[in-house]
Design an enzyme around this catalytic site. Structure first.
Site, PDB file in Angstrom:
ATOM      1  N   ALA A   9       0.795  -1.226   0.000  1.00 52.04           N
ATOM      2  CA  ALA A   9       0.000   0.000   0.000  1.00 52.04           C
ATOM      3  C   ALA A   9       0.830   1.278   0.000  1.00 52.04           C
ATOM      4  O   ALA A   9       0.312   2.352  -0.320  1.00 52.04           O
ATOM      5  CB  ALA A   9      -0.940   0.008   1.210  1.00 52.04           C
ATOM      6  N   GLY A  11       3.603   1.705  -1.832  1.00 48.85           N
ATOM      7  CA  GLY A  11       4.300   1.838  -3.105  1.00 48.85           C
ATOM      8  C   GLY A  11       3.577   2.762  -4.065  1.00 48.85           C
ATOM      9  O   GLY A  11       2.469   3.246  -3.803  1.00 48.85           O
ATOM     10  N   LYS A  36       6.643  -2.004   6.045  1.00 45.21           N
ATOM     11  CA  LYS A  36       6.877  -1.160   7.217  1.00 45.21           C
ATOM     12  C   LYS A  36       5.565  -0.533   7.671  1.00 45.21           C
ATOM     13  O   LYS A  36       4.612  -0.407   6.903  1.00 45.21           O
ATOM     14  CB  LYS A  36       7.906  -0.068   6.912  1.00 45.21           C
ATOM     15  CG  LYS A  36       7.500   0.911   5.835  1.00 45.21           C
ATOM     16  CD  LYS A  36       8.606   1.928   5.610  1.00 45.21           C
ATOM     17  CE  LYS A  36       8.207   2.935   4.516  1.00 45.21           C
ATOM     18  NZ  LYS A  36       9.275   3.940   4.275  1.00 45.21           N
ATOM     19  N   GLY A  92      -0.986  -7.105  -9.668  1.00 42.48           N
ATOM     20  CA  GLY A  92      -0.307  -6.280 -10.662  1.00 42.48           C
ATOM     21  C   GLY A  92       1.190  -6.440 -10.619  1.00 42.48           C
ATOM     22  O   GLY A  92       1.902  -5.874 -11.461  1.00 42.48           O
ATOM     23  N   THR A  94       4.700  -8.088 -11.363  1.00 39.97           N
ATOM     24  CA  THR A  94       5.133  -8.831 -12.550  1.00 39.97           C
ATOM     25  C   THR A  94       6.242  -9.820 -12.200  1.00 39.97           C
ATOM     26  O   THR A  94       6.656  -9.927 -11.053  1.00 39.97           O
ATOM     27  CB  THR A  94       5.619  -7.859 -13.636  1.00 39.97           C
ATOM     28  OG1 THR A  94       6.681  -7.042 -13.108  1.00 39.97           O
ATOM     29  CG2 THR A  94       4.497  -6.957 -14.108  1.00 39.97           C
ATOM     30  N   HIS A 148      10.194   2.739 -19.248  1.00 39.34           N
ATOM     31  CA  HIS A 148       9.695   2.919 -17.886  1.00 39.34           C
ATOM     32  C   HIS A 148      10.681   3.764 -17.079  1.00 39.34           C
ATOM     33  O   HIS A 148      11.793   4.045 -17.535  1.00 39.34           O
ATOM     34  CB  HIS A 148       9.482   1.566 -17.195  1.00 39.34           C
ATOM     35  CG  HIS A 148       8.248   0.859 -17.657  1.00 39.34           C
ATOM     36  ND1 HIS A 148       8.234   0.042 -18.769  1.00 39.34           N
ATOM     37  CD2 HIS A 148       6.972   0.848 -17.164  1.00 39.34           C
ATOM     38  CE1 HIS A 148       7.009  -0.437 -18.942  1.00 39.34           C
ATOM     39  NE2 HIS A 148       6.232   0.031 -17.986  1.00 39.34           N
ATOM     40  N   LYS A 152      12.235   0.916 -11.960  1.00 38.82           N
ATOM     41  CA  LYS A 152      11.615  -0.373 -12.283  1.00 38.82           C
ATOM     42  C   LYS A 152      12.676  -1.465 -12.199  1.00 38.82           C
ATOM     43  O   LYS A 152      13.744  -1.361 -12.803  1.00 38.82           O
ATOM     44  CB  LYS A 152      10.991  -0.337 -13.678  1.00 38.82           C
ATOM     45  CG  LYS A 152      10.213  -1.598 -14.023  1.00 38.82           C
ATOM     46  CD  LYS A 152       9.398  -1.425 -15.300  1.00 38.82           C
ATOM     47  CE  LYS A 152       8.659  -2.699 -15.682  1.00 38.82           C
ATOM     48  NZ  LYS A 152       7.742  -3.160 -14.619  1.00 38.82           N
ATOM     49  N   GLY A 158       6.703  -6.567 -17.809  1.00 37.40           N
ATOM     50  CA  GLY A 158       5.717  -7.628 -17.919  1.00 37.40           C
ATOM     51  C   GLY A 158       4.759  -7.391 -19.073  1.00 37.40           C
ATOM     52  O   GLY A 158       4.307  -8.336 -19.730  1.00 37.40           O
TER      53      GLY A 158
END
Length: 260
Positions: A9, A11, A36, A92, A94, A148, A152, A158
């Protein structure tokens, strides 16, 4: 009301999914999990504290769906825990191999639950894949370029592999070549060239170049904000909440008219 736990959550994508879940009248944010502990400010002015133990969080809040946007090195263990508890999942993260997908499909069926895995939740990326499958019937040469952000961790993306896999379904003799250097010789028309570019502040861009004699067809998709991925993840939550046991992808969501 579908109760959703967001894993990862804190990220980039996890935080976007938290916002989208809170904005949906028919979804309830049941819990947030990350490596964390931190307080997350919600749109309604309240806060929710991240938990660090995924299993304990699931047992405490009994979510209908777990949304996982974590890391390739931990996602399989996360999903083993989720599925063994009989909870549905939208993923989600990859980095899956075919053996991983086979294991997760079997686990879902064994535990009478379902999961949806998508390397890209953007509607445009899924439509692009459908168009690529049509173009692959007519053009022998294929190059895929993905761009990207610098943070990444996996390459190629992906989504690039998803596109390549879809093309390979149409043209099974093709094989993948990652980049080119040195005196490689002429490109074999059975090769799918896949190229990864990393830049600052690029959310996600994919381009497929099909070529034949004297003509080229280019398909491209650019995501300018991560909210498009979160929107797709929310659509996937609605989809997976009622589906029979097994493994699904975003094609199933589109074919189910969840974007109508």
């Amino acid at each position: 009301m579908i109760r959703v736990l967001v894993n990862g959550a804190l990220g980039r994508m996890g935080s976007e999914v938290v916002k989208k879940v809170c904005a949906e009248a028919d979804l309830e944010l049941a819990a947030v999990v990350d490596i964390k502990e931190a307080n997350i400010a919600l749109e309604n002015g309240s806060t929710m504290t991240t938990q660090t133990d995924l299993v304990a969080a699931i047992q405490a809040c009994a979510p209908d769906v777990v949304v996982d946007f974590t890391r390739p090195d931990v996602v399989m263990e996360n999903l083993r825990k989720v599925l063994k508890l009989g909870v549905r999942a939208v993923v989600g993260t990859t980095g899956f191999k075919q053996a991983d997908l086979d294991e997760l499909d079997a686990l879902a069926k064994e535990n009478n639950t379902a999961l949806l895995i998508a390397p890209n939740f953007a509607l445009g990326a899924v439509v692009m894949m459908k168009l690529a499958c049509e173009a692959a019937k007519y053009f022998p040469h294929v190059e895929i370029i993905e761009k990207h952000h610098n943070n990444k961790v996996d390459a190629p993306s992906g989504t690039a592999l998803m596109l390549a896999d879809a093309i390979k379904e149409i043209a099974p003799n093709k094989f993948y070549v990652y980049g080119r250097s040195g005196f490689c010789g002429k490109r074999n028309q059975n090769e799918i060239g896949i190229h990864a570019v990393r830049c600052e502040n690029v959310v996600g861009e994919h381009e497929i170049i099909f070529s034949g004699d004297f003509e080229t067809v280019t398909l491209s998709h650019q995501a300018t904000d991560r909210s498009v991925f979160a929107e797709g993840a929310v659509k996937a939550c609605f989809f997976i909440a009622t589906k029979p046991k097994g493994l699904y992808d975003m094609n199933d969501v589109i074919n189910g008219n969840y974007y109508a």
